[in-house]
Structures are given as structure tokens and as C-alpha cells.
Design a protein around this motif. Structure first.
Motif, PDB file in Angstrom:
ATOM      1  N   MET A 129      39.423  37.574  40.295  1.00 25.17           N
ATOM      2  CA  MET A 129      38.097  37.052  39.946  1.00 25.17           C
ATOM      3  C   MET A 129      37.981  35.612  40.408  1.00 25.17           C
ATOM      4  N   GLU A 130      36.765  35.236  40.722  1.00 25.58           N
ATOM      5  CA  GLU A 130      36.489  33.884  41.176  1.00 25.58           C
ATOM      6  C   GLU A 130      35.280  33.358  40.411  1.00 25.58           C
ATOM      7  N   TYR A 131      35.527  32.517  39.432  1.00 23.86           N
ATOM      8  CA  TYR A 131      34.477  31.956  38.581  1.00 23.86           C
ATOM      9  C   TYR A 131      33.590  33.049  37.977  1.00 23.86           C
ATOM     10  N   LEU A 168      20.127  35.148  50.150  1.00 28.45           N
ATOM     11  CA  LEU A 168      21.459  34.561  50.319  1.00 28.45           C
ATOM     12  C   LEU A 168      21.823  33.618  49.180  1.00 28.45           C
ATOM     13  N   TYR A 169      20.836  32.926  48.659  1.00 22.98           N
ATOM     14  CA  TYR A 169      21.118  31.878  47.680  1.00 22.98           C
ATOM     15  C   TYR A 169      20.968  32.347  46.239  1.00 22.98           C
ATOM     16  N   PHE A 204      30.094  33.349  41.948  1.00 22.11           N
ATOM     17  CA  PHE A 204      30.026  32.649  43.223  1.00 22.11           C
ATOM     18  C   PHE A 204      30.188  33.599  44.410  1.00 22.11           C
ATOM     19  N   GLN A 246      40.855  36.186  45.255  1.00 30.84           N
ATOM     20  CA  GLN A 246      39.753  36.845  45.952  1.00 30.84           C
ATOM     21  C   GLN A 246      40.069  38.285  46.333  1.00 30.84           C
ATOM     22  N   ARG A 298      30.735  44.235  46.342  1.00 30.71           N
ATOM     23  CA  ARG A 298      29.868  43.053  46.404  1.00 30.71           C
ATOM     24  C   ARG A 298      28.431  43.448  46.170  1.00 30.71           C
TER      25      ARG A 298
END
Lengths: 347, 175
Positions: free
Chosen positions: A104-106, A148-149, A124, A99, A142
Motif C-alpha cells: 500500500m502507498e498512503y 488524471l488529477y 496516491f 508498490q 488500479r
């Protein structure tokens, strides 16, 4: 023949050739070049590329891309971007799981901008990491969206150096600034119009189209949407009976009849790519290995051209596809990589 | 809900994801990245009084609800990986924290041969110290050897944990 008659005939021809195809770009049943095999793409050779699995431990590739005679493979499970030669030799690995900066995260998508910066989208955590073409980490930020979703799924950089994001659970396609700030939606649930407001976009894919346009591919329904620079949108697809039956079953009022309950099984198309002449190629997602992978082709104007079986690939489900002016690459679920050289291209 | 439109299908998928991903956290990961976790003392049912995070070690904290079988499975997976790491003399401390009675946790330890530290945090003091107040959701935090937070997730991905452990725990790695 009088001038009036000539004018009427000319108007009729214009109506038939221009207006009718434009109104019928969704669910086109017959490819206009289906019988003209000489005008279809010709593969001279299919070769299986032995990937150096020690350095490229592929688990789940989500995107492959040709760039400067190398092949870039993004693996969402390994959280790394691998660069290999066309012979399968490993060159370098970009990014790593985690992170922090450069981690990288997924990741779900990447894009190589004209200034040779690589943008990698971590779905994600909604982060974009920017690397140089040599793999050096440059920056990261970011995506800031009030939804949010939303789940960013695909990205590309347009001619204005703004970031285009496909996010199936938010706006289907949105524009972001270089710092991740949301600027404006480009394709929304209700604004599609030409697609009848039915774009699902569960797995959206993006590519830069001809003339600064943006091509969005809804892998759920196999519907392309071309978003022109002036905001005009055109949706097109072809008719695929197997996909249509399955889709109808899913969307019916008794979804219990559908046997496959996983969300992945709902995704009816695998991937798409666009060659240098603007011809779009996509692969339907077969449900079994025995099904012959078939390549579908559309013109950049949305006219369905033809479908062509990939004879060189057997007993494999093709998940990813990419092409350049000289070759195609196919990546299968069995972690096999095929490269097909092109002999001649049409249109 | 009846599937009258594709939008409804999407909302159903979202709701399904939210309910099945029990540890869904709304916190901003990147804002917490690199923050130093101040030490606090706790009583492990395995090794007794310990300092949390353990100094000069890679620490992994697993917050679980032991009534949830999925969380217990996650604990067992992490415990299995911890045993491998200890066998290879890795400088790590894995700590599971549950808001449950000591007796219940002791039974869990005996039944499943748990070797990683397990803390009964019934009053919720340690959980609150880490900013985890849910008590029902799975959460995993990893700190490096300087007690800086390097990973915060509501999903147990052993591949990522393995890579982070390799990167931060061994000699000559990132400190």
C-alpha cells in the motif's frame, strides 16, 4: 366542521410536517431531540484502551471500524491495516508499504464487504488491494478514470458489488466496476441540486445507508448527501457557528485574513459513522485541545436530532469515530483510543 | 485568481500541489513495477567506476537538481540513512544522480560529508537510461537484488524506503 375544512387542515399538516422540513435540511439550527435527553444516546462508560504499540505503531490513523468484535485501524503513514481486540491486543497486520502486490502507498480508506473481503484504497497511486479477512492478499487493480488529477479519497462496496469511490477533485462520487473501470458518476459538482452546487468535498467520506442508499459526508462543510438507489439525492447538515464563520472567512474574497494556511485546518469536521438504526453521528474538528469534543446526530432522513458533549474525552482532538450496535470507538490525535459502551439508543 | 467560488479554491489547491510537488510524475507506477533495469556503467565521484544497478544489492537511485535546496535536503537525509545502513553491514547501494558539473558536486560532497555515490550526469546518459529526462524534478527508484524495479516515486518518504530496505536487502528476505 365541514369536509372541506378537514381536508384543508390535513393538507396544511402534511405541508408543515413533510414539505417544510424537507426544504430546510441544510443548516438546521436546532436539534429536534436537543431537550429530550432520554431519547439521546447514553454512554455507560468511557474507557481508554491501551493499544499494543509495539505491534501497532500508530502514526496517523485515517479510519477505524468495528467488525466481529475486533477493531480495524488503517494507518496512512505506516501503510498498514491493524486488527486489534477491544482490549487493545494486537491480532494481525494487513498490508505493508510499497508498490507491489499486497503493498500500500498512503492508503486513505478501507471497506469490509459483506463477503468478508477487505478493500483498501491507496489514494496516491489510485490502487485498490483486496485482502481476505485473515489478511491474505487476493488481488489488486488500479482505478481507471480519464481525470488524471482525481484523488480517490474514500470507497465502499454497494449491494450490486460495484465499487463506489469519493474523489474530491473529480466527480464527487463515482461508480467503478470490479476491475477498476469507471462506470458512471453518482454525484457531480453541478448535479447536486439540493446542496446548491456548493459541495466542496475536499475530504469525502462514504458509508452504505439504509435501503441500498449511499451516504456521502463532505468533511469540509459538514454536509451529508444521501444518494438513493433511484438516483434521488438529499443533502442535509446542521448549523455550526464556529465552522460557518471559518468557512466564510476561507471563501471570502480576502483569504489572507485566515490565519491557518494549511489545508488540514480547512477541514472542519473529523469523521462520521452510522449505527444499526440509521442514525448518523459526526464530530466537528475542534481547533484546540481544550474544546470539548461534541457528537452531532442526524436521523437517516436528514433531520438534525441533537448534539451531545463527549464527557469521557478531555484535552484531546477526536479524529476518527466508529460504532456498532453496542459501542462507540473514538481515536484521538494523541493516538489514544477510547471505547464507550452504549446503554440505550433512541429512534 | 479571485476566490469567487469553491471550485476556484479547489483548482488553486490542485495547482499549488502541482507546483510544490516538483517531482510530480505522470508515469504509471504499476506498469513499471517488476521491470528489470539493464546495467550501465557510470563514474561515481566517491568510488570511481561503478555498475548501475550494482549487482546483488538493493539499489536506491535519487535523481536531483542540486540547484534546488529541497533536493539537496533529500540527498542529505538519504545519505544519513545510508550511513546507518552501512554501519549495520546492509547489502545496499545508494546512488544520487545529478545533471551538474563534477566540480560543483565535489564541493557538495566535501561540504556535507556525503558518503553515498554521487554521479555527475551532465550529458544525461544515465538519466535517459532510467527514463528520467526531466532534470529538474526529484525522483527516487529502488531496485531489488535482481535489479527489478520495486519502487518509483517522486516523493522521498524515508519510512517506506526503510521498510523496503529491511524487506529486500537482508538475508532471507524477499529476492
Amino acid at each position: 366542521m365541514s369536509v372541506i375544512k378537514k381536508t384543508l387542515i390535513a393538507l396544511m399538516l402534511v405541508f408543515i410536517n413533510v414539505l417544510l422540513p424537507a426544504a430546510d435540511l441544510l443548516n438546521q439550527e436546532k436539534g429536534v431531540l436537543q431537550q429530550a435527553s432520554e431519547r439521546q444516546i447514553q454512554f455507560t462508560s468511557f474507557r481508554s484502551v491501551p493499544v499494543d504499540l509495539d505491534n501497532v505503531p500508530l502514526k496517523r490513523a485515517v479510519k477505524i471500524l468495528f467488525h466481529q468484535n475486533n477493531l480495524y485501524i488503517l494507518d496512512s503513514q505506516r501503510c498498514e491495516l491493524y486488527v486489534i481486540t477491544l482490549e487493545g491486543r494486537w491480532l494481525r497486520t494487513i498490508g505493508r508499504p510499497g508498490q507491489g502486490p499486497g503493498d500500500m502507498e498512503y492508503p486513505s480508506d478501507f471497506f469490509i464487504a459483506p463477503d468478508k473481503k477487505i478493500y483498501i484504497l491507496s489514494s496516491f497511486s489510485k490502487r485498490i488491494s483486496v485482502f481476505s479477512i485473515e489478511g491474505r492478499y487476493i488481488s489488486g487493480f488500479r482505478l481507471r478514470n480519464s481525470n488524471l488529477y482525481s484523488l480517490p479519497d474514500a470507497l465502499m462496496i454497494d449491494a450490486d458489488q460495484t465499487i463506489i469511490i469519493a474523489e474530491p477533485l473529480g466527480d464527487i462520487v463515482g461508480r467503478y466496476g470490479a476491475d477498476g473501470r469507471f462506470i458512471a458518476p453518482l454525484l457531480t459538482w453541478r448535479g447536486t441540486g439540493s446542496a446548491g452546487g456548493k459541495l466542496l468535498g475536499l475530504t469525502g467520506k462514504l458509508a452504505p445507508g439504509p435501503g441500498n442508499s449511499i451516504i456521502h459526508f463532505d468533511a469540509f462543510r459538514g454536509v451529508f448527501t444521501k444518494i438513493c438507489a433511484n438516483g434521488e439525492k438529499t443533502a442535509f447538515s446542521s448549523f455550526n457557528r464556529e465552522s460557518a464563520v471559518k468557512l466564510n472567512a476561507i471563501l471570502s474574497e480576502k483569504p489572507g485574513k485566515v490565519n491557518n494556511h494549511s489545508v488540514m485546518s480547512f477541514i472542519l469536521w473529523s469523521d462520521f459513522c452510522m449505527d444499526s438504526q440509521g442514525v448518523l453521528y459526526a464530530l466537528p474538528n475542534p481547533q484546540s485541545k481544550e474544546s470539548q469534543p461534541t457528537l452531532f446526530a442526524w436521523s437517516s432522513n436528514g433531520v438534525y436530532l441533537y448534539q451531545k458533549p463527549l464527557d469521557g474525552i478531555r484535552n484531546s482532538i477526536v479524529l476518527n469515530i466508529t460504532c456498532d450496535s453496542e459501542r462507540f470507538a473514538f481515536f484521538t490525535r494523541n493516538v489514544d483510543l477510547f471505547i464507550a459502551e452504549i446503554k440505550h439508543k433512541t429512534r | 485568481m479571485r476566490l469567487r467560488s469553491p471550485q476556484n479554491l479547489i483548482y488553486m489547491v490542485v495547482l499549488l500541489c502541482l507546483f510544490t510537488t516538483e517531482g510530480f510524475s505522470l508515469k504509471n507506477f504499476s506498469e513499471r513495477y517488476g521491470g528489470i533495469i539493464e546495467p550501465i556503467t557510470g563514474k561515481s565521484l566517491i568510488t570511481g567506476d561503478i555498475l548501475i544497478p550494482s549487482p546483488r544489492k538493493l539499489n536506491a537511485f535519487l535523481f536531483i537538481d542540486i540547484k534546488n535546496n529541497g533536493h539537496v535536503d533529500a540527498l542529505l537525509k538519504l545519505n544519513s540513512y545510508y550511513r546507518q545502513l552501512i554501519k549495520h553491514n546492509k547489502n545496499v547501494a545508494f546512488i544520487a544522480i545529478a545533471k551538474a558539473e563534477s566540480q560543483t558536486l565535489k564541493k557538495l560532497i566535501i561540504d556535507n560529508c556525503i558518503e553515498m555515490d554521487l554521479i555527475s550526469d551532465e550529458p544525461g546518459i544515465i538519466s535517459k537510461h532510467f527514463g528520467y529526462e526531466c532534470g529538474l524534478c526529484l525522483q527516487i527508484l529502488i531496485t531489488d537484488r535482481q535489479s527489478k524495479l520495486i519502487y518509483d516515486s517522486s516523493r522521498l518518504d524515508l519510512y517506506i524506503i526503510e521498510r523496503l530496505t529491511d524487506r529486500y536487502s537482508s538475508d532471507g528476505s524477499e529476492d
